[in-house]
Motif scaffolding. Structure first.
Motif, short mmCIF file in Angstrom:
data_model
loop_
_atom_site.label_atom_id
_atom_site.label_comp_id
_atom_site.label_asym_id
_atom_site.label_seq_id
_atom_site.Cartn_x
_atom_site.Cartn_y
_atom_site.Cartn_z
N THR A 85 0.84 -1.21 0.00
CA THR A 85 0.00 0.00 0.00
C THR A 85 0.87 1.25 0.00
O THR A 85 0.58 2.23 -0.71
CB THR A 85 -0.95 0.00 1.22
OG1 THR A 85 -1.70 -1.21 1.23
CG2 THR A 85 -1.89 1.19 1.16
N ILE A 114 1.26 4.39 -2.81
CA ILE A 114 1.30 5.83 -2.56
C ILE A 114 2.55 6.44 -3.19
O ILE A 114 2.50 7.52 -3.80
CB ILE A 114 1.25 6.13 -1.06
CG1 ILE A 114 0.00 5.51 -0.43
CG2 ILE A 114 1.27 7.64 -0.79
CD1 ILE A 114 -0.02 5.56 1.10
N VAL A 153 2.01 6.93 -6.81
CA VAL A 153 1.13 8.08 -7.06
C VAL A 153 1.93 9.38 -6.97
O VAL A 153 1.81 10.27 -7.83
CB VAL A 153 -0.04 8.09 -6.05
CG1 VAL A 153 -0.77 9.43 -6.08
CG2 VAL A 153 -1.01 6.95 -6.36
N TYR A 174 -6.45 10.25 -2.34
CA TYR A 174 -5.26 10.53 -1.52
C TYR A 174 -5.37 11.93 -0.92
O TYR A 174 -5.98 12.83 -1.49
CB TYR A 174 -3.99 10.39 -2.35
CG TYR A 174 -3.82 8.99 -2.89
CD1 TYR A 174 -3.16 8.01 -2.17
CD2 TYR A 174 -4.40 8.63 -4.11
CE1 TYR A 174 -3.06 6.71 -2.65
CE2 TYR A 174 -4.31 7.34 -4.61
CZ TYR A 174 -3.63 6.39 -3.86
OH TYR A 174 -3.55 5.10 -4.34
N ILE A 178 1.50 12.23 2.59
CA ILE A 178 0.42 11.87 1.68
C ILE A 178 -0.20 10.60 2.25
O ILE A 178 0.50 9.61 2.47
CB ILE A 178 0.92 11.62 0.25
CG1 ILE A 178 1.56 12.88 -0.33
CG2 ILE A 178 -0.22 11.13 -0.63
CD1 ILE A 178 0.60 14.03 -0.54
N ARG A 179 -1.52 10.67 2.52
CA ARG A 179 -2.21 9.51 3.09
C ARG A 179 -3.22 8.97 2.09
O ARG A 179 -3.81 9.72 1.30
CB ARG A 179 -2.92 9.90 4.38
CG ARG A 179 -1.97 10.24 5.53
CD ARG A 179 -2.71 10.28 6.83
NE ARG A 179 -1.93 10.71 7.96
CZ ARG A 179 -1.36 9.90 8.86
NH1 ARG A 179 -1.49 8.58 8.75
NH2 ARG A 179 -0.69 10.39 9.89
N LYS A 180 -3.45 7.67 2.17
CA LYS A 180 -4.46 7.03 1.32
C LYS A 180 -5.79 7.05 2.05
O LYS A 180 -5.89 6.62 3.21
CB LYS A 180 -4.07 5.59 0.98
CG LYS A 180 -5.05 4.94 0.00
CD LYS A 180 -4.63 3.53 -0.37
CE LYS A 180 -5.66 2.93 -1.34
NZ LYS A 180 -5.34 1.53 -1.69
N ASN A 181 -6.81 7.55 1.37
CA ASN A 181 -8.14 7.58 1.95
C ASN A 181 -8.68 6.16 2.15
O ASN A 181 -8.27 5.21 1.48
CB ASN A 181 -9.11 8.36 1.06
CG ASN A 181 -8.76 9.83 0.97
OD1 ASN A 181 -8.05 10.37 1.83
ND2 ASN A 181 -9.24 10.49 -0.08
#
Length: 275
Positions: free
Chosen positions: A12, A16, A19, A78, A96-99
């Motif tokens: 995961t 990110i 991305v 994101y 940067i975080r993943k929703n």
């Protein structure tokens, strides 16, 4: 964390990273894998096997452009997190975080903020020539960070921390210093420093030429950028960086209180499950 779960976290995080890489390529924003991720790229050609997060770094001017571009053109799914985009967030560097995921760390489990699986973004600032003013900059940064977290140690110096936390609580001093004073200070343009990762030992001071042009290398089957001179940057951070630590030291500093690959976390959730 069992091996299967760790691998899934790493996958995961790599998602990110890709991305971010795609975004930076599109807008021509240079960045580098750094700290543990740079070490992983050089020593393991990917994630350090026992690690569960990723670090990248940008020069200040590139970071500010990246931030502005991301907020204007956010990538769906994101979230760009800093103290301005997320009022519950208490750390000075961005992520940067993943929703719709969760990696709620033990020390942050009671904070109402975005807790998604993340990549850390560190910033390299200009290096202040004057040693005294450089030290003042570091102290202001440290006191502001401590005040944001309301950090008070258990040792005898806790009364000083309580005082500085009160003085720096409003963040006005730090904002004034960085907006009005810091830009006017004489800089050594051959050097840069990760001031946010505060240390009086100057462990995080680097020659700009070491970073140079980003060099794309293999990273878990992908190609991601590292500094031009990885030997020097890694030597500053880790010394003998090619020798792995003893087995009893092979663990990540990030310990999740709650982990999910398809749900967000909020403080009222019970450990290990959803309310």
């Amino acid at each position: 964390m069992d091996e299967e779960t760790l691998k899934r976290v790493q996958q995961t995080v790599n998602e990110i990273l890709l991305v971010i890489d795609g975004f930076c390529r599109k807008y021509q924003v240079p960045y580098y894998l750094f700290y543990g991720s740079e070490l992983g790229a050089v020593r393991h050609h990917g994630f350090i096997p026992w690690d569960n997060d990723a670090d990248i770094v940008m020069f200040r001017e590139d970071f500010e452009r990246f931030r502005e571009l991301w907020l204007q053109n956010p990538v769906e799914g994101y979230f760009f997190q800093d103290v301005e985009t997320d009022k519950g967030y208490t750390v000075k560097f961005a992520k940067i975080r993943k929703n719709n995921t969760a990696f709620a760390e033990v020390e942050n489990k009671d904070l109402e903020m975005h807790h998604g699986i993340f990549v850390d973004i560190f910033v390299l600032d200009d290096y202040v020539k004057n040693r005294f003013l450089r030290r003042v900059t570091e102290l202001i940064t440290m006191f502001d960070f401590n005040a944001k977290r309301q950090y008070v140690p258990s040792h005898s110096g806790r009364y000083l921390y309580k005082l500085t936390n009160r003085i720096f609580k409003s963040e006005k001093i730090c904002k004034w210093w960085y907006r009005k004073v810091f830009p006017k200070l004489k800089k050594d343009d051959t050097m840069c420093s990760d001031i946010i990762s505060y240390t009086f030992r100057h462990k995080y001071d680097f020659k700009r030429e070491w970073l140079g042009t980003p060099q794309y290398v293999e990273y878990d089957g992908f190609e991601l950028p590292v500094p031009e001179n990885t030997h020097e940057t890694l030597k500053v951070c880790y010394g003998d960086y090619m020798t792995p630590p003893p087995e009893d030291k092979r663990f990540s500093n990030h310990k999740p209180h709650y982990l999910s690959f398809d749900h967000e976390y909020h403080p009222n959730l019970k450990e290990g499950g959803h309310v």
